[in-house]
Design a protein around this motif. Structure first.
Motif, mmCIF file in Angstrom:
data_model
loop_
_atom_site.group_PDB
_atom_site.id
_atom_site.type_symbol
_atom_site.label_atom_id
_atom_site.label_comp_id
_atom_site.label_asym_id
_atom_site.label_seq_id
_atom_site.Cartn_x
_atom_site.Cartn_y
_atom_site.Cartn_z
ATOM 1 N N ASN A 13 0.833 -1.199 0.000
ATOM 2 C CA ASN A 13 0.000 0.000 0.000
ATOM 3 C C ASN A 13 0.867 1.248 0.000
ATOM 4 O O ASN A 13 0.635 2.193 -0.744
ATOM 5 C CB ASN A 13 -0.922 0.024 1.209
ATOM 6 C CG ASN A 13 -2.080 -0.927 1.035
ATOM 7 O OD1 ASN A 13 -2.360 -1.357 -0.085
ATOM 8 N ND2 ASN A 13 -2.729 -1.262 2.130
ATOM 9 N N PHE A 14 1.873 1.223 0.865
ATOM 10 C CA PHE A 14 2.797 2.353 0.897
ATOM 11 C C PHE A 14 3.531 2.479 -0.432
ATOM 12 O O PHE A 14 3.752 3.573 -0.936
ATOM 13 C CB PHE A 14 3.799 2.213 2.039
ATOM 14 C CG PHE A 14 3.226 2.592 3.375
ATOM 15 C CD1 PHE A 14 2.912 3.907 3.655
ATOM 16 C CD2 PHE A 14 3.008 1.633 4.348
ATOM 17 C CE1 PHE A 14 2.386 4.268 4.876
ATOM 18 C CE2 PHE A 14 2.482 1.977 5.577
ATOM 19 C CZ PHE A 14 2.172 3.298 5.847
ATOM 20 N N GLY A 15 3.896 1.337 -0.953
ATOM 21 C CA GLY A 15 4.611 1.336 -2.227
ATOM 22 C C GLY A 15 3.786 1.971 -3.326
ATOM 23 O O GLY A 15 4.256 2.858 -4.044
ATOM 24 N N TRP A 16 2.534 1.515 -3.433
ATOM 25 C CA TRP A 16 1.657 2.100 -4.464
ATOM 26 C C TRP A 16 1.510 3.600 -4.242
ATOM 27 O O TRP A 16 1.547 4.386 -5.181
ATOM 28 C CB TRP A 16 0.263 1.453 -4.446
ATOM 29 C CG TRP A 16 0.247 0.005 -4.802
ATOM 30 C CD1 TRP A 16 -0.369 -1.005 -4.118
ATOM 31 C CD2 TRP A 16 0.861 -0.615 -5.935
ATOM 32 N NE1 TRP A 16 -0.174 -2.205 -4.742
ATOM 33 C CE2 TRP A 16 0.573 -2.005 -5.864
ATOM 34 C CE3 TRP A 16 1.638 -0.156 -7.003
ATOM 35 C CZ2 TRP A 16 1.033 -2.922 -6.815
ATOM 36 C CZ3 TRP A 16 2.091 -1.061 -7.945
ATOM 37 C CH2 TRP A 16 1.792 -2.416 -7.840
ATOM 38 N N LEU A 17 1.317 3.970 -2.966
ATOM 39 C CA LEU A 17 1.152 5.388 -2.661
ATOM 40 C C LEU A 17 2.360 6.178 -3.175
ATOM 41 O O LEU A 17 2.211 7.192 -3.866
ATOM 42 C CB LEU A 17 0.989 5.580 -1.154
ATOM 43 C CG LEU A 17 0.813 7.013 -0.693
ATOM 44 C CD1 LEU A 17 -0.497 7.560 -1.225
ATOM 45 C CD2 LEU A 17 0.839 7.103 0.822
ATOM 46 N N ALA A 18 3.554 5.667 -2.837
ATOM 47 C CA ALA A 18 4.772 6.352 -3.272
ATOM 48 C C ALA A 18 4.815 6.407 -4.796
ATOM 49 O O ALA A 18 5.125 7.448 -5.391
ATOM 50 C CB ALA A 18 6.000 5.637 -2.717
ATOM 51 N N GLY A 19 4.467 5.291 -5.424
ATOM 52 C CA GLY A 19 4.492 5.229 -6.882
ATOM 53 C C GLY A 19 3.564 6.257 -7.493
ATOM 54 O O GLY A 19 3.950 7.031 -8.382
ATOM 55 N N ILE A 20 2.323 6.294 -6.983
ATOM 56 C CA ILE A 20 1.344 7.235 -7.523
ATOM 57 C C ILE A 20 1.831 8.663 -7.321
ATOM 58 O O ILE A 20 1.780 9.492 -8.237
ATOM 59 C CB ILE A 20 -0.020 7.028 -6.839
ATOM 60 C CG1 ILE A 20 -0.625 5.691 -7.285
ATOM 61 C CG2 ILE A 20 -0.971 8.166 -7.176
ATOM 62 C CD1 ILE A 20 -1.828 5.270 -6.501
ATOM 63 N N LEU A 21 2.345 8.932 -6.128
ATOM 64 C CA LEU A 21 2.789 10.296 -5.842
ATOM 65 C C LEU A 21 3.893 10.743 -6.789
ATOM 66 O O LEU A 21 3.826 11.831 -7.360
ATOM 67 C CB LEU A 21 3.267 10.404 -4.390
ATOM 68 C CG LEU A 21 2.169 10.607 -3.350
ATOM 69 C CD1 LEU A 21 2.770 10.690 -1.960
ATOM 70 C CD2 LEU A 21 1.391 11.877 -3.659
ATOM 71 N N VAL A 22 4.908 9.894 -6.958
ATOM 72 C CA VAL A 22 6.030 10.344 -7.796
ATOM 73 C C VAL A 22 5.600 10.485 -9.252
ATOM 74 O O VAL A 22 6.023 11.414 -9.943
ATOM 75 C CB VAL A 22 7.285 9.433 -7.669
ATOM 76 C CG1 VAL A 22 7.921 9.606 -6.310
ATOM 77 C CG2 VAL A 22 6.966 7.991 -7.947
ATOM 78 N N VAL A 23 4.722 9.573 -9.691
ATOM 79 C CA VAL A 23 4.255 9.690 -11.073
ATOM 80 C C VAL A 23 3.476 10.990 -11.258
ATOM 81 O O VAL A 23 3.652 11.712 -12.242
ATOM 82 C CB VAL A 23 3.390 8.470 -11.455
ATOM 83 C CG1 VAL A 23 2.649 8.712 -12.754
ATOM 84 C CG2 VAL A 23 4.270 7.234 -11.575
ATOM 85 N N LEU A 24 2.637 11.305 -10.259
ATOM 86 C CA LEU A 24 1.881 12.551 -10.359
ATOM 87 C C LEU A 24 2.804 13.759 -10.335
ATOM 88 O O LEU A 24 2.606 14.716 -11.084
ATOM 89 C CB LEU A 24 0.859 12.644 -9.220
ATOM 90 C CG LEU A 24 -0.365 11.736 -9.373
ATOM 91 C CD1 LEU A 24 -1.300 11.885 -8.192
ATOM 92 C CD2 LEU A 24 -1.106 12.042 -10.667
ATOM 93 N N LEU A 25 3.816 13.713 -9.474
ATOM 94 C CA LEU A 25 4.773 14.820 -9.426
ATOM 95 C C LEU A 25 5.409 15.019 -10.799
ATOM 96 O O LEU A 25 5.629 16.149 -11.248
ATOM 97 C CB LEU A 25 5.863 14.556 -8.399
ATOM 98 C CG LEU A 25 5.487 14.771 -6.940
ATOM 99 C CD1 LEU A 25 6.609 14.329 -6.020
ATOM 100 C CD2 LEU A 25 5.160 16.235 -6.709
ATOM 101 N N ALA A 26 5.688 13.888 -11.449
ATOM 102 C CA ALA A 26 6.289 13.983 -12.772
ATOM 103 C C ALA A 26 5.294 14.556 -13.772
ATOM 104 O O ALA A 26 5.613 15.470 -14.534
ATOM 105 C CB ALA A 26 6.758 12.602 -13.220
ATOM 106 N N LEU A 27 4.059 14.042 -13.730
ATOM 107 C CA LEU A 27 3.080 14.449 -14.734
ATOM 108 C C LEU A 27 2.634 15.885 -14.544
ATOM 109 O O LEU A 27 2.282 16.576 -15.489
ATOM 110 C CB LEU A 27 1.858 13.514 -14.675
ATOM 111 C CG LEU A 27 2.088 12.135 -15.275
ATOM 112 C CD1 LEU A 27 0.832 11.306 -15.168
ATOM 113 C CD2 LEU A 27 2.531 12.249 -16.728
ATOM 114 N N VAL A 28 2.643 16.330 -13.287
ATOM 115 C CA VAL A 28 2.171 17.679 -13.032
ATOM 116 C C VAL A 28 3.242 18.692 -13.449
ATOM 117 O O VAL A 28 2.983 19.891 -13.514
ATOM 118 C CB VAL A 28 1.746 17.795 -11.557
ATOM 119 C CG1 VAL A 28 2.882 18.253 -10.686
ATOM 120 C CG2 VAL A 28 0.549 18.707 -11.418
#
Lengths: 564, 243, 352, 259
Positions: A13-28
């Motif tokens: 769960n933490f892993g996915w959270l981190a993954g989603i966050l970094v991807v969003l940081l990149a996309l934003v």
């Protein structure tokens, strides 16, 4: 736990959270945008740092959550989290490479630059390895910082954070430090490798030293302070005053400009703090009074309209007066409203003022959408105040006045009545407090300071357009109050420096300013509602209580629900 | 009576509850046997309502244990506790005033899905409270106080509870209505539902209960069979108005 | 009796009534002048009216979200305007793809359905995630706290979408079937406006019967009234609250697509003004009241479409249309002063 | 004529008549209790007297002057102070600040004095602080002035709430269940304390109370309410003997048991 699939386990769960966050940081777009700046020159840009910081943070949270587990297991978790985050980024890079998908037609920032930043410019093979490794290391670092007992863990985390802060503001240090020293620590963009290592380990060493001997030093200093409290206090006052007075000379014109802006927001913040912080009335139309102050200055001094030809000093009282009048006028209809209604109605007021200013209907007196030019400069003796360092002193004077007003009122029966109003309106009234008058006084005083700030703002810009007075200003001011600590005067300064000053220094931030503000507001409310620099009384109380009754703190919300 | 020694339905152990800095319950312990009516009596602010709220999961104890039919339900969420078979009729009735009587009863059966058996339960409720049937499509808010109390109890029965928690069912009702409601409570109990009854009206409560506990400022100070409590001089002095 | 009356008249009430009477007088005078001058033809008035209805339908759909959330949480979901924005924003990418594959022309109804479903789903997800992250942990905090979170979330979402998709205005593709006019009773009327109005009414009717008929709908109403009592019935309060956010989000998403069809464009700040107006509509109808939100939305839409031309024009104000938002905000303020419970809201007894 | 009187005071909420033509007449420097089962309308009556609610009908007279149409803050000026059933302190303010808010109307300086920190402001504030300290001593909270109100234990919160009401220097003090949630010893102390308020400060006290021992022990007159109506009135001994009271308040069975 045992029979759940690994992919659904907590660490994942933490892993996915981190993954989603970094991807969003990149996309934003933040990753690319920040990468224009180096953090450690040639090794890591600030954009990349952002990713690793996020991963480390998630690792830290995960580590905190499993505090009782073995260090090895936490490290493993951190590694897994970093791995998942890294993998997510790699998937993102691969997706951007698929031509028919054309990710970029939707996500503006899924660009070749992003790919370059994420792969460290080393191409997909080595770049991916790099990315994955550094992510894993960050995750492990975050996790370990959370679980290593005592000073080592917190020391690691804190020195990393402080080092990062120093690194972010390299431009400032460069202007302060002698050239040789600056060159030793900093490269063209950000730290150089030695600079980074020395800073990090020096801070770590200092923190460790402080944890060992700090208490003793504090005690001996406390002795001095308690023996001669007045003397110590006066010394501090004198030192800070001198620093404040010399500041524009020290920092130069560009930073003076930033300081001016921060100062204008501090004045507004001190005003809004009276309304929101003391009296608990959430006013989102605060920008209206700022606009009224500014427009009064403009209309009465601008030769363009030719209606009046007053000077700055003649108009200043009028600016404040009109703002106060508006404060009372807008205050009357909202007297009976509480909380959210008040917020939305005041926001509506702010918009009404802006739309009126913009409209053709009032163009002959307010200048319409084109705004006003040729607003008077203040003069002191024979000096015309016009450049940022000069304005700095005017604004500083304004801050002193605002601070004085706020602190004098806070420490009076009116201040106490406001606080009572904030706590419980009905009971306050039962104590004989006339709600109408104290609410109007709060609105009026807040408006006065906003008007003052607006007048200075107009004179400083020399010209203005209605677009300077959007709701965003209200939100900026509200945010800085909340970040500093609702009701706290030093908090306003801290908040303004953090929220107004930082984005000016880190231009890359500016584009993401509102997004970050929004996130900061949510985050503060969730995790630190009392702000970075809470009211002294509150702080004293919180400290007195530490450990004594953890019970109290955690049941407070329960009590609220009971009363509701 | 009908097998009241089959074991404990509800067991409370060392319950401590705080509101902010204020401790409302100081480690109280008690139990309810299957088929019993147990009453908690005490003055305003003694912690009676808090006890019920803790049993039904609206309040969290620190520390303390609530066991239902042997299972620890201390940290189970309120809506799941209803599924376990405990239903709580809160103080002041708290019926949904903007919902009709029928909808209120349907909400009572929220955890159940079998429409036919829900209909049967509704008929049973009407057996207990025929007046509700007459008011079926009226809004809950338009009922009189007594009817609202009936609706509140009827609504609770719709979930087919094993244990019924009642908080001051007599509050604000005329004595004649209170007697009617207490009679119905006895009927409900006779059908096998255990009852934990919180009352200020100590005399009424003790007269229908099997056992009673006296709660004073968060402590259980006196306990015993209801008949004994009725004659206990301390109870008499404090709660029954006797001298 | 006189004393009672006298006691109610304070300086404040005099000021407020003066504001009210002056406003009313201006409105009446302005309207009279406009009508007598005969500046607008009947046809123009009908155009305004239909436009107002369509616009009002959209406001009503958004207003439902404010009302739903206010019902269950007694707070204003400030970020609802961004819930409204997010759906059509993502819907835009779907719509352009459909357009590129020429699907819109070949299957117009199916493709609008797809866009609608995507937008509703996105808005719903945003609303639900918002509740989960920003509001649920603060369920029992003092009132100001979730409000500030909501403001924060609102700005976060705006600029998050700006970051992801850019700040440019995105032009929705045309649905040829919705272009042009229908002739009703001899009056040509824009197709799209009629369609939007009826679609909005249909959705609202759907929501209304959902709230009245289904178990979940009733549970939402129960939770709105009394969370603790609802929990004691076995209703999962948390998921019910989530569900009402979801419903509100879906309505807003649909409203967003209609908005995009009418105005042909979406961008990251598009939510702010319709959001605050829809809130006005919700307050106007009586916040927390579902039929009230619908009524308030239609009323505000009409008021705004007709108002500027009707009374501002008569007052001799140049380019009155610039001030239509001022009218909406003034309505909000006046309603809150004179009838804070709205049209359908009942004055709840103030009890300790 | 008493210091506080109500003539046919009535308050309705929708169809419910929460207070129904209530007449009470409280003699100066007396301790007067209102009792009755939960939901009888006692707190609503308090809210009417303090003008938190406006009575729908009837009159409320303080010293012979009608007050029912005043705003709550004006009523406080006239000399009525109250406490609340579920303690309502300003919980994020300190103990001393709570009391000083109570002194608001007796602190005579204006906005400009506050802004300029005038000598008058300093003098008045110093006076307030001194008086607040005196009140703290009176309620045995000496030295706790800087604590947040919310962190006091229950009994002290109750006393602080009374002290805050006393700071208004009221003629009439309305206490809403001051002993709720107290153990017998605390209750005993509170009774003693209430008597001191009357004896030492000369304040008239109107009390809502459930604890019969307290009511019978300290009140001179008692009014019994049920369903919004007054069902009995008299001295403690008269009330104790009144069968209607026993039935309404203690339940039907009690009347038989007592008989």
């Amino acid at each position: 736990m045992e029979n759940r699939h690994f992919w659904q386990s907590e660490v994942m769960n933490f892993g996915w959270l981190a993954g989603i966050l970094v991807v969003l940081l990149a996309l934003v777009g933040m990753v690319v945008s920040f990468s224009q700046r180096g953090f450690i020159s040639g090794v890591m840009s600030e954009g990349q740092l952002l990713i690793f910081l996020t991963v480390a943070l998630i690792g830290f949270v995960a580590g905190k959550k499993m505090e009782r587990q073995s260090v090895l297991k936490v490290a493993l978790w951190g590694g897994i989290i970093g791995f998942v985050a890294g993998l997510s980024l790699i998937v993102l890079v691969l997706l951007t490479g698929i031509k028919p998908l054309n990710l970029r037609s939707m996500f503006l920032n899924a660009s070749p630059q992003l790919v370059k930043v994420l792969t460290f410019g080393k191409g997909q093979g080595a770049g991916f390895l790099y990315l994955l490794l550094l992510n894993i290391l960050s995750g492990i670092f975050g996790g370990l910082a959370a679980v290593i007992p005592g000073i080592w863990g917190s020391g690691l985390a804190n020195s990393a954070l402080i080092t990062i802060l120093i690194g972010l503001l390299t431009d400032i240090w460069k202007t302060f430090l002698p050239r040789g020293v600056a060159k030793f620590f900093f490269a063209n963009k950000g730290f150089n490798v030695t600079g980074f290592l020395i800073t990090f380990f020096f801070i770590l060493a200092f923190l460790l030293f402080w944890s060992l001997y700090g208490a003793r030093i504090k005690v001996s200093y406390g002795n001095v302070a308690s023996r001669q409290p007045k003397k110590v206090k006066i010394t501090w006052w004198v030192i800070s005053l001198v620093v404040l007075l010399l500041l524009p000379r020290l920092v130069g014109s560009y930073l003076s400009e930033v300081l001016d802006l921060v100062g204008i927001y501090i004045i507004m913040g001190l005003g809004l703090n009276i309304v929101v912080g003391f009296a608990g009335l959430l006013d989102l139309g605060y920008v209206a009074f700022f606009a009224i102050g500014a427009y009064t200055m403009g209309v009465f001094t601008s030769p363009e309209l030719g209606l009046f030809h007053l000077t700055f000093w003649e108009t200043l009282p009028l600016s404040i007066l009109f703002a106060v009048l508006a404060g009372v006028l807008l205050g009357i209809p909202v007297l009976g409203m509480r909380g959210d209604y008040l917020a939305i109605v005041t926001m509506g007021f702010g918009e009404i003022i802006r739309l009126l200013v913009l409209s053709d209907a009032l163009k002959p007196i307010l200048g319409g959408a084109q705004g006003l030019v040729g607003i008077a400069r203040p003069t002191v003796g024979h000096i015309v105040v016009k450049n940022p360092p000069q304005f700095y002193y005017l604004i500083l004077a304004g801050i002193f006045i605002a601070w004085y007003v706020a602190s004098a009122l806070k420490d009076s029966k009116l201040g106490r009545a406001w606080m009572a109003l904030r706590e419980d309106e009905d009971v306050a009234q039962a104590m004989g407090i006339n709600l109408v008058s104290i609410k109007l006084l709060a609105f009026a005083t807040g408006a006065a300071l906003s008007g003052l700030s607006g007048a200075i703002f107009a004179a400083k810009l020399n010209s203005m357009v209605p677009h300077s007075f959007t709701i965003l200003i209200s939100i900026y001011v509200l945010s800085l109050i909340i970040v500093g600590g609702v009701g706290s005067l030093p908090g306003v300064v801290v908040g303004a420096l953090a929220l107004i000053g930082t984005p000016e220094l880190l231009r890359e931030f500016a584009e993401y300013r509102m997004m970050i503000y929004g996130a900061v507001l949510v985050g503060m409310m969730l995790y630190k509602p009392e702000g970075l620099w809470p009211e002294p009384a509150r702080r004293r109380e919180l400290h007195g209580e530490e450990g004594k009754s953890a019970v109290t703190a955690s049941t407070a919300p329960v009590q609220m629900s009971e009363e509701a | 009576m009908n097998g009241k020694d089959k074991g404990k339905v509800l067991e409370i152990e060392n319950l401590n509850v705080y509101y902010g800095a204020i401790q409302a319950l100081h480690g109280i312990s008690f139990y309810v046997n299957k088929g019993e009516i147990v009453t908690l009596i005490g003055a305003n602010g003694a912690g009676k309502t808090t006890t019920l709220r803790t049993v039904s999961g609206l309040q969290r104890p620190r520390p303390g244990v609530v066991r239902f039919l042997g299972a620890d339900i201390t940290h189970v969420k309120p809506h799941q506790i209803v599924k376990e078979g405990i239903v709580h009729v809160p103080e002041g009735r708290r019926i949904f005033s903007a919902l009709t009587v029928k909808e209120n009863l349907e909400m009572g059966a929220f955890i159940r899905t079998d429409k036919r058996s829900i209909q049967e339960s509704m008929e049973q409720v009407f057996d207990h409270f025929p007046r509700l049937k007459e008011r079926l499509h009226q809004l809950g808010g338009t009922l009189s106080g007594g009817e609202q109390q009936m609706l509140a109890i009827g609504r609770a029965l719709m979930s087919k509870p094993k244990l019924l928690l009642l908080d001051e069912p007599s509050m604000g009702l005329a004595p004649i209505l209170v007697e009617e409601i207490f009679k119905i409570l006895q009927n409900i109990n006779a059908q096998g539902v255990s009852v934990l009854l919180v009352e200020q009206n100590a005399l009424m409560a003790l007269s229908i209960a099997d056992r009673g506990y006296v709660l004073e400022t968060g402590f259980i100070n006196i306990q015993g069979p209801a008949k004994e409590l009725l004659t206990n001089p301390r109870v008499k002095a404090a709660y029954l108005g006797g001298s | 009796m006189w004393q009672k009356l006298k006691s109610k008249i304070t300086g404040m009430t005099i000021v407020m009534w003066t504001i009210g009477i002056v406003t009313l007088a201006l409105v009446v005078y302005g309207s009279a002048v406009t009508l007598i001058s005969g500046k607008y033809t009947l046809k123009q008035w009908i155009d305004f009216l239909i436009f107002g209805l369509a616009q009002g339908g959209i406001y009503a759909l958004i207003a439902l979200g404010y009302t739903q959330v206010y019902g269950v949480l007694k707070m204003i979901n400030f970020a609802h305007s961004e819930v409204f924005m997010s759906g059509p924003m993502i819907g835009y990418f779907v719509a352009t793809d459909l357009y590129h594959f020429n699907y819109i022309d070949t299957h117009p109804y199916l493709s609008i359905l797809i866009v609608l479903i995507v937008a509703m789903f996105v808005s719903m997800s945003v609303a639900v995630i918002l509740e989960r992250i920003a509001y649920r942990p603060l369920r029992n905090a003092p009132r100001l706290v979730p409000l500030i979170t909501a403001i924060g979330a609102s700005f976060f979402l705006q600029y998050f979408f700006k970051g992801l998709f850019g700040s440019n205005i995105k032009v929705y593709p045309d649905w040829k079937v919705f272009l042009g006019k229908w002739v009703v009773f001899g009056q040509p009327i824009l197709k799209i406006q009629i369609i939007v109005f009826f679609a909005a009414v249909l959705l609202m009717a759907g929501l209304f019967s959902f709230m009245q008929r289904t178990k979940t709908g009733k549970a939402i109403r129960a939770v709105s009234e009394d969370k603790d009592a609802a929990a004691l019935m076995g209703i999962d309060v948390d998921s019910t609250i989530s569900f009402s956010f979801a419903l509100g989000g879906m309505m807003a998403g649909a409203g967003g697509v209609f908005y995009a069809l009418m105005y042909k464009q979406v961008f990251f700040l598009m939510g702010f003004v319709p959001g605050i107006k829809a809130f006005t509509a919700a307050v106007l109808g009586g916040i927390g009241n579902v039929p009230g939100a619908m009524l308030g939305g239609l009323f505000l839409g009409l008021f705004e479409a007709i108002g500027p031309n009707l009374f501002l024009d008569g007052l001799g104000i140049p380019s009155p249309y610039q001030l239509k938002d001022v009218i909406a905000f003034s309505v909000l303020v006046l309603v809150l002063i004179f009838r804070p419970t709205g049209i359908l809201g009942e004055r709840l007894a103030k009890r300790a | 004529m008493g210091i506080l009187e109500t003539h046919d005071a009535t308050k309705r909420f929708g169809g419910l008549v929460a207070v129904d033509k209530v007449n009470i007449d409280i003699a100066e420097r007396s301790i007067y209790s209102i009792i009755g089962p939960n939901g009888a309308g006692k707190t609503t009556l308090f809210n009417c007297i303090t003008c938190f609610y406006t009575a729908d009908e009837g009159e409320i007279l303080l010293d012979g002057h009608p007050i029912q149409y005043l705003s709550p803050d004006r009523v406080a000026h006239k000399g009525i102070a109250r406490t609340y059933q579920n303690i309502r302190l300003f919980s994020n303010m300190t103990v001393i600040e709570n009391i000083m808010v109570g002194m608001h109307i007796h602190t005579h300086y204006g906005y400009l004095d506050a802004l300029l920190r005038s000598p008058r402001k300093k003098k008045e504030d110093a006076k307030s602080v001194a008086e607040a300290q005196r009140l703290l001593n009176f309620i045995d909270l000496t030295g706790k002035g800087d604590l947040f109100a919310k962190n006091l234990p229950y009994g002290e919160q109750r006393r602080l709430e009374i002290a805050r009401a006393l700071a208004l220097r009221p003629k009439v003090l309305l206490l809403d269940e001051p002993t709720a949630g107290m153990n017998p010893i605390e209750t005993e102390n509170t009774m003693h304390f209430i008597r001191r308020l009357r004896d030492e400060l000369g304040i008239t006290i109107l009390l809502i109370e459930h604890d019969m021992k307290v009511v019978m022990g300290i009140s001179e007159m008692i009014t019994v309410m049920d369903f919004g109506k007054v069902i009995a009135k008299g001295t403690p001994d008269e009330i104790k003997a009144n069968p209607r009271v026993i039935e309404a308040y203690l339940g039907h069975g009690a009347a038989e048991a007592a008989a």
